[in-house]
Design a protein around this motif. Sequence first.
Motif, PDB file in Angstrom:
ATOM      1  N   THR A  89     -58.889  14.202  17.946  1.00  0.00           N
ATOM      2  CA  THR A  89     -58.551  12.977  18.852  1.00  0.00           C
ATOM      3  C   THR A  89     -57.295  12.340  18.817  1.00  0.00           C
ATOM      4  O   THR A  89     -57.060  11.774  17.581  1.00  0.00           O
ATOM      5  CB  THR A  89     -59.763  12.067  18.834  1.00  0.00           C
ATOM      6  OG1 THR A  89     -60.841  12.868  19.268  1.00  0.00           O
ATOM      7  CG2 THR A  89     -59.891  10.675  20.008  1.00  0.00           C
ATOM      8  N   SER A  91     -55.006   9.044  19.653  1.00  0.00           N
ATOM      9  CA  SER A  91     -55.159   7.546  20.174  1.00  0.00           C
ATOM     10  C   SER A  91     -53.599   7.036  20.233  1.00  0.00           C
ATOM     11  O   SER A  91     -53.074   7.100  19.051  1.00  0.00           O
ATOM     12  CB  SER A  91     -56.034   6.771  19.548  1.00  0.00           C
ATOM     13  OG  SER A  91     -57.460   7.225  19.691  1.00  0.00           O
ATOM     14  N   ILE A 110     -54.789  18.328  29.975  1.00  0.00           N
ATOM     15  CA  ILE A 110     -55.284  17.058  29.173  1.00  0.00           C
ATOM     16  C   ILE A 110     -55.409  16.046  30.165  1.00  0.00           C
ATOM     17  O   ILE A 110     -54.736  15.701  31.000  1.00  0.00           O
ATOM     18  CB  ILE A 110     -53.945  16.616  28.111  1.00  0.00           C
ATOM     19  CG1 ILE A 110     -53.968  17.802  26.954  1.00  0.00           C
ATOM     20  CG2 ILE A 110     -54.455  15.543  27.405  1.00  0.00           C
ATOM     21  CD1 ILE A 110     -52.719  17.432  26.163  1.00  0.00           C
ATOM     22  N   LYS A 111     -56.687  15.592  29.683  1.00  0.00           N
ATOM     23  CA  LYS A 111     -57.137  14.174  30.577  1.00  0.00           C
ATOM     24  C   LYS A 111     -57.281  13.103  29.764  1.00  0.00           C
ATOM     25  O   LYS A 111     -58.308  12.827  29.046  1.00  0.00           O
ATOM     26  CB  LYS A 111     -58.386  14.631  31.261  1.00  0.00           C
ATOM     27  CG  LYS A 111     -58.508  15.923  32.470  1.00  0.00           C
ATOM     28  CD  LYS A 111     -59.737  16.294  32.812  1.00  0.00           C
ATOM     29  CE  LYS A 111     -59.731  17.472  33.482  1.00  0.00           C
ATOM     30  NZ  LYS A 111     -59.538  17.714  34.834  1.00  0.00           N
ATOM     31  N   PRO A 112     -56.403  12.314  30.003  1.00  0.00           N
ATOM     32  CA  PRO A 112     -56.243  10.871  29.130  1.00  0.00           C
ATOM     33  C   PRO A 112     -57.364   9.874  29.643  1.00  0.00           C
ATOM     34  O   PRO A 112     -57.579   9.933  30.642  1.00  0.00           O
ATOM     35  CB  PRO A 112     -54.888  10.503  29.148  1.00  0.00           C
ATOM     36  CG  PRO A 112     -54.434  11.027  30.595  1.00  0.00           C
ATOM     37  CD  PRO A 112     -55.086  12.376  30.749  1.00  0.00           C
ATOM     38  N   THR A 120     -56.443   7.504  25.132  1.00  0.00           N
ATOM     39  CA  THR A 120     -57.078   8.466  24.195  1.00  0.00           C
ATOM     40  C   THR A 120     -57.141   9.914  24.854  1.00  0.00           C
ATOM     41  O   THR A 120     -57.408   9.919  25.946  1.00  0.00           O
ATOM     42  CB  THR A 120     -58.557   8.043  23.641  1.00  0.00           C
ATOM     43  OG1 THR A 120     -58.422   6.669  23.304  1.00  0.00           O
ATOM     44  CG2 THR A 120     -59.191   8.918  22.857  1.00  0.00           C
ATOM     45  N   PHE A 121     -56.855  11.018  24.010  1.00  0.00           N
ATOM     46  CA  PHE A 121     -57.115  12.225  24.588  1.00  0.00           C
ATOM     47  C   PHE A 121     -57.332  13.287  23.447  1.00  0.00           C
ATOM     48  O   PHE A 121     -57.230  12.961  22.289  1.00  0.00           O
ATOM     49  CB  PHE A 121     -56.003  12.887  25.575  1.00  0.00           C
ATOM     50  CG  PHE A 121     -54.636  12.809  24.753  1.00  0.00           C
ATOM     51  CD1 PHE A 121     -54.309  13.844  24.002  1.00  0.00           C
ATOM     52  CD2 PHE A 121     -53.615  11.739  25.029  1.00  0.00           C
ATOM     53  CE1 PHE A 121     -53.115  14.056  23.303  1.00  0.00           C
ATOM     54  CE2 PHE A 121     -52.389  11.779  24.477  1.00  0.00           C
ATOM     55  CZ  PHE A 121     -52.150  13.004  23.541  1.00  0.00           C
ATOM     56  N   GLN A 122     -58.066  14.451  23.933  1.00  0.00           N
ATOM     57  CA  GLN A 122     -58.313  15.352  22.952  1.00  0.00           C
ATOM     58  C   GLN A 122     -57.185  16.495  22.986  1.00  0.00           C
ATOM     59  O   GLN A 122     -56.587  16.865  24.025  1.00  0.00           O
ATOM     60  CB  GLN A 122     -59.572  16.226  23.339  1.00  0.00           C
ATOM     61  CG  GLN A 122     -60.923  15.282  23.145  1.00  0.00           C
ATOM     62  CD  GLN A 122     -61.095  15.217  21.604  1.00  0.00           C
ATOM     63  OE1 GLN A 122     -61.390  14.100  21.252  1.00  0.00           O
ATOM     64  NE2 GLN A 122     -61.003  15.968  20.923  1.00  0.00           N
TER      65      GLN A 122
END
Length: 497
Positions: A89, A91, A110-112, A120-122
Amino acid sequence: MVNKLGKTILLCSIVFFLGFNSFAQKVKVYPAPKEIKLSESFEVTVEEQNVPVYNTKIPPSKPIPRLNPLRGGYGLASIASFDMNESVTVSIACSTPVKTVKVLPTSYGIKPIIEGTKITFQLKEPGHVTVEVNGEWHESLHILANPFEENIPNPDDPNVIYFGPGVHDVSQVTVSDNQTIYIAGGAYIRCGVPDQDGEIEIRGHLRKKPTFILEGKNVSIRGRGIIDQSAIPKKVRRYTILAHKAKDVTIEGVAIFDPSHWTIPIQSSDNVHVDNIKIIGWRGNADGVDITSSRDVLVENCFMRTFDDAVVIKSFGGYGEVNNVHTRKCVIWNELAHSLSIGAEVHENISNVLFEDCDVIHDVGRETALRVYHCDDAVISNVMFDNIRIEEARRLISCWIGKTRWTETEERGHIKNVTFKNITATSAPIDTTLTGFQDGPDWKPYTIIDHASMELVGYDDEHLVENIVFDNVVLDGKKVDVKQVITNEFVKNVKFN
């Protein structure tokens, strides 16, 4: 003998240790040296660990100053880097409320999540992403996520030149057979000019010695540290890392800020692997990787925001043909010239070239993103551009033979057997202030007025562009057809699939 309570404590201790060790090995962050001023634009954490955010110069955002950045000022990009071996994760804390955010490349999916001033995103696997907040594409944040290192060299090995964490002032280092330069995570190399500046002969010309030279067999430069050439003045500029008449070469992992000239030229070398290199440059001729007169070269997993060609292939007379060059899985920001290209200098044959699975996240330059550019006398053949995603295209595709300011031979050459396959591109808005240069010996400036232009231009009946394939080339959601490609009478056998 251990009682029940002792067994319980022992078991809990083991579980705690294993859990902590697993957490510790999920991500690795390297502290910044205290002497280096960090960015104030963003705060970055990964798995709740603080990641240093560095600054480095980038070209101006406006087209005309960008053509002469040393007079037109510069911007600052922010860079955060860490290692990871499973999904993490990320941030980002911004100084102002976040209304919109874009994470590039789009292909990463990627979907923030936005919460006030926080993003935040993975990140599921290592890779290099650019984060643009509230439409600010220019002074953006680059997240450089590396895989964990393997086979880290021993600092006490006599064949290893080891730079540990901290700041190091370096003027020039040359390695030869079986030697490695290792720049550890947290190391910051400040490149300077030696008191007695040496020279090296490259392609028959004397040049200032590059900061790092790799010669001989089984040589490498690697690590997770940073090389910064910003202190090298323009008048004494030099290459950053030169592989010269070398064999079995590894260039891996380091980040390079503000290269003063070509960043990684590979000259007359064989069996070269460039892996996970990150380059951010703003000065003229700050190319990324220049593969010249070399064979069996693989460039992969790199990030390049360069003020000239990103990955380019050339050949010079008397220094050997180019064969078997493969570039893949790179993320490119084209600030001035070409993203993935061959030329202009082609004095010996170039064959078997593959550019594949790359993302061009910005193309704000004056030249063509995907190009075979020939102004000399050799043969360029068997070239493929496959699975390339271009998010902002101005001049998209070109195969061109002619005379330019770079021409050094009387005779012209040939381009044949070039395939553009599975190319997807989005045309950029027309910007009449963005000037390019018309190909020809006088190199006249002109205004780019076409959306994602494509051209095939031969020289004469004996110097053709021939056997060109457009296979599933998609521009703005539609397959490209013959009407969209400019050609002249010296182009033969073009197919559209």
